[in-house]
Design an enzyme around this catalytic site. Structure first.
Site, short mmCIF file in Angstrom:
data_model
loop_
_atom_site.label_atom_id
_atom_site.label_comp_id
_atom_site.label_asym_id
_atom_site.label_seq_id
_atom_site.Cartn_x
_atom_site.Cartn_y
_atom_site.Cartn_z
N PRO A 187 0.83 -1.22 0.00
CG PRO A 187 -0.43 -1.38 1.95
CD PRO A 187 0.72 -1.99 1.22
CD GLU A 188 2.89 3.33 -4.35
OE1 GLU A 188 2.97 4.54 -4.61
OE2 GLU A 188 3.16 2.45 -5.18
NE ARG A 229 10.17 -1.44 -5.92
CZ ARG A 229 9.61 -0.60 -5.05
NH1 ARG A 229 10.35 0.07 -4.20
NH2 ARG A 229 8.31 -0.46 -5.01
CG HIS A 289 -2.80 -15.61 5.89
ND1 HIS A 289 -1.81 -16.55 6.12
CD2 HIS A 289 -3.32 -15.91 4.67
CE1 HIS A 289 -1.72 -17.36 5.08
NE2 HIS A 289 -2.63 -17.00 4.18
CE LYS A 342 5.10 4.13 1.50
NZ LYS A 342 5.71 3.12 0.65
NE ARG A 353 6.12 -11.81 1.44
CZ ARG A 353 6.93 -11.34 0.51
NH1 ARG A 353 6.44 -10.63 -0.47
NH2 ARG A 353 8.22 -11.57 0.57
#
Ligand SMILES: [Zn+2]
Length: 288
Positions: A2-3, A270, A100, A59, A119
């Site tokens: 997420p940005e 990237r 999760h 963030k 994760r």
């Protein structure tokens, strides 16, 4: 990952649903997200607390409680909040979602806030009443803050030989931007991603700032971008992916110039997406 627009979307969702709610208890199923506490202390620290406000800083998601305690959350790669008016609803029709779940907050009104993280890179950090939040000093200004001006950014880019795209991803310079929105903003501003920071003139810096703000504002309006697994706290997807011009558009016609093909190149590990016509390279462009 997420940005800024996705985190802002999550914060807006949380503001609508959990502000003023009182925590009954917190069950922790995996201790890894807790960076400065353990499951028992975490529950004790926030039990009976009332959420006064939720805001975004870069963030980071900041939960402020009426007691002036704070909880600072970073979703990192796959962290996600899911609000359920009651837990049985989640069990009956969303069984896949129940995997999760690393912790959940149960509120006095029987609603739940679940934290799901595949994760487990996400972090939860608690701050006692009056304790200053260290996150404020770790990162650069928010793109919407009054500090983010052309003069300020020009100063930050002065003498910087790294490529502009790499500099914009550095959270210490400006907070909240990631690969998607940096690629999009550079395309909108017509700036080559490989141009060294010091080579941008004042005109380009001003264009870049307004492009960053416009792209982010539009992305927030569309509830963020869902590429892999981002979703709102009610599990709806973002819609901004429909409006992306270069990100993951390799091989497609650029819709701005209508004659060049979007290319992708590796840059600091990237993928960088850009249009060679709208964002031409010049002799100062670097390969890093
Ligand atoms: Zn183009």
């Amino acid at each position: 990952m997420p940005e800024l627009p996705e985190v802002e979307t999550v914060v807006r969702g949380l503001k609508k649903t959990v502000v003023d709610k009182q925590i009954k208890k917190i069950d922790v199923f995996h201790p890894k997200p807790l960076v400065n506490t353990n499951p028992v202390s975490f529950n004790r620290f926030l039990q009976n607390e009332v959420i006064r406000d939720i805001r975004r800083w870069g963030k980071y998601i900041i939960f402020e409680f009426k007691s002036q305690k704070h909880l600072v959350v970073h979703l990192r790669m796959t962290g996600k909040f899911i609000f359920l008016p009651d837990l049985t609803l989640g069990k009956s029709n969303q069984s896949n979602v129940r995997k999760h779940i690393r912790l959940h907050m149960q509120f006095k009104d029987k609603s739940y806030l679940l934290y799901q993280d595949i994760r487990i890179f996400g972090t939860f950090k608690t701050y006692a009443t009056g304790e200053p939040l260290s996150e404020y000093h770790k990162i650069g200004p928010d793109p919407f803050s009054s500090q983010f001006t052309p003069e300020w950014l020009s100063e930050k880019l002065r003498n910087r030989h790294l490529a502009i795209k790499v500099l914009l991803l550095d959270q210490k310079i400006i907070s909240g931007l990631g690969n998607i929105y940096v690629c999009e903003a550079l395309h909108k501003a017509g700036i080559n991603p490989f141009l060294p920071g010091y080579c941008l003139n004042k005109y380009q810096v001003a264009l870049l700032i307004s492009a960053i703000r416009e792209i982010l504002k539009q992305a927030i309006e569309y509830g963020g971008t869902t590429i892999s697994d981002f979703s709102h706290i009610d599990e709806h997807s973002g819609q901004f992916q429909q409006w992306l011009k270069v990100y993951q558009k390799k091989g497609q016609l650029c819709t701005h110039c209508n004659h060049a093909i979007i290319v992708s190149e590796k840059q600091a590990q990237r993928s960088t997406f850009y249009c060679p016509t709208c964002q031409p390279a010049d002799k100062q462009t670097v390969n890093a």
